[in-house]
Design a protein around this motif. Structure first.
Motif, PDB file in Angstrom:
ATOM      1  N   GLU A 183       0.860  -1.177   0.000  1.00  0.00           N
ATOM      2  CA  GLU A 183       0.000   0.000   0.000  1.00  0.00           C
ATOM      3  C   GLU A 183       0.899   1.230   0.000  1.00  0.00           C
ATOM      4  OE1 GLU A 183      -2.912  -0.097   3.149  1.00  0.00           O
ATOM      5  OE2 GLU A 183      -3.133  -2.265   2.919  1.00  0.00           O
ATOM      6  N   VAL A 184       0.827   1.982  -1.100  1.00  0.00           N
ATOM      7  CA  VAL A 184       1.682   3.148  -1.281  1.00  0.00           C
ATOM      8  C   VAL A 184       0.894   4.253  -1.969  1.00  0.00           C
ATOM      9  CG1 VAL A 184       3.825   1.810  -1.409  1.00  0.00           C
ATOM     10  CG2 VAL A 184       2.548   2.264  -3.477  1.00  0.00           C
ATOM     11  N   ASP A 185       1.425   5.451  -1.912  1.00  0.00           N
ATOM     12  CA  ASP A 185       0.836   6.575  -2.627  1.00  0.00           C
ATOM     13  C   ASP A 185       1.519   6.671  -3.987  1.00  0.00           C
ATOM     14  OD1 ASP A 185      -0.253   8.909  -3.577  1.00  0.00           O
ATOM     15  OD2 ASP A 185       0.629  10.193  -2.036  1.00  0.00           O
ATOM     16  N   LEU A 186       0.803   6.295  -5.025  1.00  0.00           N
ATOM     17  CA  LEU A 186       1.362   6.318  -6.374  1.00  0.00           C
ATOM     18  C   LEU A 186       1.062   7.615  -7.121  1.00  0.00           C
ATOM     19  CD1 LEU A 186       0.657   2.641  -7.507  1.00  0.00           C
ATOM     20  CD2 LEU A 186       2.785   3.611  -6.616  1.00  0.00           C
ATOM     21  N   ALA A 187       0.377   8.559  -6.479  1.00  0.00           N
ATOM     22  CA  ALA A 187       0.021   9.824  -7.139  1.00  0.00           C
ATOM     23  C   ALA A 187       1.245  10.565  -7.684  1.00  0.00           C
ATOM     24  CB  ALA A 187      -0.786  10.706  -6.194  1.00  0.00           C
ATOM     25  N   PRO A 188       2.350  10.641  -6.927  1.00  0.00           N
ATOM     26  CA  PRO A 188       3.518  11.334  -7.490  1.00  0.00           C
ATOM     27  C   PRO A 188       4.028  10.686  -8.778  1.00  0.00           C
ATOM     28  CG  PRO A 188       3.757  11.130  -5.115  1.00  0.00           C
ATOM     29  CD  PRO A 188       2.558  10.300  -5.515  1.00  0.00           C
ATOM     30  N   ALA A 189       4.055   9.373  -8.840  1.00  0.00           N
ATOM     31  CA  ALA A 189       4.525   8.682 -10.049  1.00  0.00           C
ATOM     32  C   ALA A 189       3.536   8.838 -11.199  1.00  0.00           C
ATOM     33  CB  ALA A 189       4.761   7.209  -9.754  1.00  0.00           C
ATOM     34  N   VAL A 190       2.242   8.842 -10.867  1.00  0.00           N
ATOM     35  CA  VAL A 190       1.223   9.055 -11.897  1.00  0.00           C
ATOM     36  C   VAL A 190       1.414  10.429 -12.542  1.00  0.00           C
ATOM     37  CG1 VAL A 190      -1.249   9.394 -12.274  1.00  0.00           C
ATOM     38  CG2 VAL A 190      -0.448   7.480 -10.871  1.00  0.00           C
ATOM     39  N   ALA A 191       1.682  11.425 -11.717  1.00  0.00           N
ATOM     40  CA  ALA A 191       1.825  12.793 -12.214  1.00  0.00           C
ATOM     41  C   ALA A 191       3.145  13.010 -12.954  1.00  0.00           C
ATOM     42  CB  ALA A 191       1.706  13.781 -11.060  1.00  0.00           C
TER      43      ALA A 191
ATOM     44  N   ASP B  27       5.503  10.505 -14.086  1.00  0.00           N
ATOM     45  CA  ASP B  27       6.011   9.441 -14.958  1.00  0.00           C
ATOM     46  C   ASP B  27       7.501   9.226 -14.748  1.00  0.00           C
ATOM     47  OD1 ASP B  27       5.757   7.390 -16.868  1.00  0.00           O
ATOM     48  OD2 ASP B  27       6.290   8.742 -18.518  1.00  0.00           O
ATOM     49  N   ASP B  28       7.942   9.402 -13.498  1.00  0.00           N
ATOM     50  CA  ASP B  28       9.353   9.295 -13.128  1.00  0.00           C
ATOM     51  C   ASP B  28       9.524   8.117 -12.168  1.00  0.00           C
ATOM     52  OD1 ASP B  28      11.930   9.570 -12.035  1.00  0.00           O
ATOM     53  OD2 ASP B  28      11.853  11.746 -12.186  1.00  0.00           O
ATOM     54  N   VAL B  29      10.423   7.207 -12.499  1.00  0.00           N
ATOM     55  CA  VAL B  29      10.630   6.012 -11.694  1.00  0.00           C
ATOM     56  C   VAL B  29      11.064   6.333 -10.271  1.00  0.00           C
ATOM     57  CG1 VAL B  29      13.034   5.633 -12.385  1.00  0.00           C
ATOM     58  CG2 VAL B  29      11.584   3.677 -11.749  1.00  0.00           C
ATOM     59  N   SER B  30      11.693   7.467 -10.066  1.00  0.00           N
ATOM     60  CA  SER B  30      12.138   7.820  -8.714  1.00  0.00           C
ATOM     61  C   SER B  30      10.968   8.185  -7.798  1.00  0.00           C
ATOM     62  CB  SER B  30      13.159   8.963  -8.753  1.00  0.00           C
ATOM     63  OG  SER B  30      12.549  10.154  -9.221  1.00  0.00           O
ATOM     64  N   ASP B  31       9.776   8.328  -8.365  1.00  0.00           N
ATOM     65  CA  ASP B  31       8.591   8.657  -7.577  1.00  0.00           C
ATOM     66  C   ASP B  31       7.746   7.445  -7.225  1.00  0.00           C
ATOM     67  OD1 ASP B  31       9.094  11.387  -7.401  1.00  0.00           O
ATOM     68  OD2 ASP B  31       8.107  11.799  -9.319  1.00  0.00           O
TER      69      ASP B  31
END
Length: 117
Positions: free
Chosen positions: A35-43, A45-49
């Motif tokens: 369970e993680v917050d994937l919103a930063p990666a969605v916004a 598109d950076d693997v580091s997020d």
């Protein structure tokens, strides 16, 4: 909450309560829901997020390889402890399977869930 899911990850571990189980490592299977917050990666598109799946898998493999627990429950708990120590997780559910251990069953497994805090 968003999820990162890894299914059917094979790890090797010395595990079991019987003497014949303690002679060699055996394959186990891990199914994991993080369970993680994937919103930063969605916004971005950076693997580091996002969570590094390869690092998660390697963490699980190393915990299994370096342990000598008797019980699946103890190994699963150690795996979850390592994941929470290394990654920013809100929660995790880990299913640890020991295939072909009972003569009349395909699999024996335990499932443990943990939340942050």
């Amino acid at each position: 909450m968003d999820n990162v899911i890894i299914e059917g990850l094979q790890v090797q571990s010395l595990i079991g309560v019987y003497d014949w189980e303690r002679t060699a490592r055996r394959p186990l299977l891990v199914d994991l829901v993080l369970e993680v917050d994937l919103a930063p990666a969605v916004a971005s598109d950076d693997v580091s997020d996002t969570i590094d799946y390869a690092r998660v898998a390697e963490t699980l493999k190393q915990v299994a390889l370096n342990s000598e627990f008797f019980l699946l429950e103890a190994l699963a708990g150690a795996m979850l402890d390592a994941l929470f120590a290394e990654f920013a997780l809100q929660g995790a559910t880990l299913k640890l399977s020991k295939p072909d251990i009972l003569p009349d069953a395909e699999n024996v497994a335990i499932r443990i869930s943990r939340r942050k805090g």
